[in-house]
Enzyme design. Structure first.
Site, PDB file in Angstrom:
ATOM      1  N   ASP A  11       0.906  -1.332  -0.113  1.00  0.00           N
ATOM      2  CA  ASP A  11      -0.007   0.056   0.088  1.00  0.00           C
ATOM      3  C   ASP A  11       0.745   1.199  -0.052  1.00  0.00           C
ATOM      4  O   ASP A  11       1.805   1.224   0.887  1.00  0.00           O
ATOM      5  CB  ASP A  11      -0.760  -0.045   1.329  1.00  0.00           C
ATOM      6  N   ASP A 130     -15.712  -3.149   0.735  1.00  0.00           N
ATOM      7  CA  ASP A 130     -15.026  -3.127   1.933  1.00  0.00           C
ATOM      8  C   ASP A 130     -16.164  -2.422   2.882  1.00  0.00           C
ATOM      9  O   ASP A 130     -16.903  -1.621   2.538  1.00  0.00           O
ATOM     10  CB  ASP A 130     -14.134  -1.700   1.894  1.00  0.00           C
TER      11      ASP A 130
HETATM   12  O1  LIG Z   1      -6.050  -0.975   1.744  1.00  0.00           O
HETATM   13  C1  LIG Z   1      -6.272  -0.302   2.451  1.00  0.00           C
HETATM   14  O2  LIG Z   1      -5.787  -0.147   3.389  1.00  0.00           O
HETATM   15  C2  LIG Z   1      -7.350   0.853   1.999  1.00  0.00           C
HETATM   16  C3  LIG Z   1      -7.652   2.022   3.006  1.00  0.00           C
HETATM   17  C4  LIG Z   1      -8.526   3.026   2.811  1.00  0.00           C
HETATM   18  C5  LIG Z   1      -9.051   3.019   1.809  1.00  0.00           C
HETATM   19  C6  LIG Z   1      -9.003   1.972   0.537  1.00  0.00           C
HETATM   20  C7  LIG Z   1      -7.815   1.082   0.730  1.00  0.00           C
HETATM   21  N1  LIG Z   1      -7.443   0.092  -0.063  1.00  0.00           N
HETATM   22  C8  LIG Z   1      -8.308  -0.376  -1.244  1.00  0.00           C
HETATM   23  O3  LIG Z   1      -8.563   0.892  -2.115  1.00  0.00           O
HETATM   24  C9  LIG Z   1      -9.781   0.588  -3.032  1.00  0.00           C
HETATM   25  C10 LIG Z   1     -10.720   1.575  -3.110  1.00  0.00           C
HETATM   26  O4  LIG Z   1     -10.222   2.648  -3.817  1.00  0.00           O
HETATM   27  P1  LIG Z   1     -11.292   3.651  -4.460  1.00  0.00           P
HETATM   28  O5  LIG Z   1     -12.390   3.583  -3.447  1.00  0.00           O
HETATM   29  O6  LIG Z   1     -11.864   2.682  -5.424  1.00  0.00           O
HETATM   30  O7  LIG Z   1     -10.532   4.820  -4.740  1.00  0.00           O
HETATM   31  C11 LIG Z   1     -10.247  -0.938  -2.375  1.00  0.00           C
HETATM   32  O8  LIG Z   1      -9.886  -1.888  -3.177  1.00  0.00           O
HETATM   33  C12 LIG Z   1      -9.676  -0.877  -1.016  1.00  0.00           C
HETATM   34  O9  LIG Z   1      -9.670  -1.851  -0.559  1.00  0.00           O
END
Ligand SMILES: O=C(O)c1ccccc1N[C@@H]1O[C@H](COP(=O)(O)O)[C@@H](O)[C@H]1O
Length: 241
Positions: A11, A130
């Site tokens: 990440d 999520d």
């Molecule tokens: O992976 C993380 O820790 C995380 C934390 C906070 C937000 C997103 C995170 N990860 C991953 O990012 C995508 C979401 O991004 P978006 O909403 O499409 O811009 C999703 O796969 C999360 O699991």
């Protein structure tokens, strides 16, 4: 029975490999160069890399060039997440040569666009579900985005190929995965599920492996690897048995 796939996570926030607790901005622990981390997982035998642009997910900028550099340096399969919400960000993500992308916020806020790209790109598109309880969260996990099972049914009807299921309450905590949630999601869809959040031990990975017949295809491992709870080599051996 197919073995559980393991996806070590990198990440990226502000150019660094980090781990968060509950996905909360500001809870970062830094682990240095994302490229070095990704290469280390590859050298240890990973077949997949789970690569996330956290700035893009939080709306605090992006690490697009670095993400492309890391993805381009990998010989293994890469899935990309974070900030993929429109045609331009999707094109940039796919141009890295990644095997697939995970859409989060877009699946909650722009369902028509998501249906369109699922139709266009098939299994290159997965959706990250999520959740807190059974409520989906988007925009860096800061906003509610509807009911997990209603959204899952809609995405299934649109042909979504795969889901990455994260229990936010578990993510980054080393408290063990939410096996009940994984079972419930597998019961609600025929599509493969990638488990995310909470893995703390080899026993957790073995427990997730037992859900492969129910539809769990893989598990994302983050904090436990960085905290050296076990090595990736040990993890790969544990799920091969
Ligand atoms: O992976 C993380 O820790 C995380 C934390 C906070 C937000 C997103 C995170 N990860 C991953 O990012 C995508 C979401 O991004 P978006 O909403 O499409 O811009 C999703 O796969 C999360 O699991």
């Amino acid at each position: 029975m197919p073995k559980l796939e393991l996806l070590p996570a990198v990440d990226v926030r502000d150019g660094q490999a980090v781990r968060l607790v509950h996905g909360e901005s500001g809870s970062e622990t830094s682990y240095g160069s994302p490229l070095e981390a990704a290469l280390a997982w590859q050298r240890s035998g990973a077949e997949w890399l789970h690569l996330v642009d956290l700035d893009a997910a939080f709306g605090t900028g992006d690490n697009r060039a670095l993400i492309a550099e890391v993805a381009g340096a990998m010989d293994i399969k890469v899935e990309l997440s974070g900030g993929i919400r429109d045609d331009a960000s999707l094109a940039a993500a796919l141009a890295t040569g990644c095997r697939r992308v995970n859409l989060g916020t877009a699946a909650l806020e722009t369902p028509e666009w998501v249906a369109k790209v699922i139709a266009e790109h098939g299994d290159k598109i997965a959706v990250g579900l999520d959740v807190r309880g059974t409520t989906l969260r988007g925009r860096g996990w800061t906003r509610d985005g509807g009911d997990l099972y209603e959204t899952l049914a809609r995405l299934d009807s649109e042909g979504c190929a795969r889901y990455v299921v994260t229990d936010i309450a578990k993510d980054g905590t080393l408290q063990g995965p939410n096996l009940a949630l994984l079972r419930d999601v597998c019961a609600a869809t025929d599509k493969p599920v990638v488990a995310s959040g909470g893995v703390s031990s080899l026993a957790d990975l073995r427990a997730i492996s037992l859900l492969v017949p129910e539809g769990v295809e893989g598990a994302i491992v983050g904090k436990a690897l960085y905290a050296e709870a076990f090595t990736l080599e040990e993890a790969l051996k544990a799920v091969a048995a």
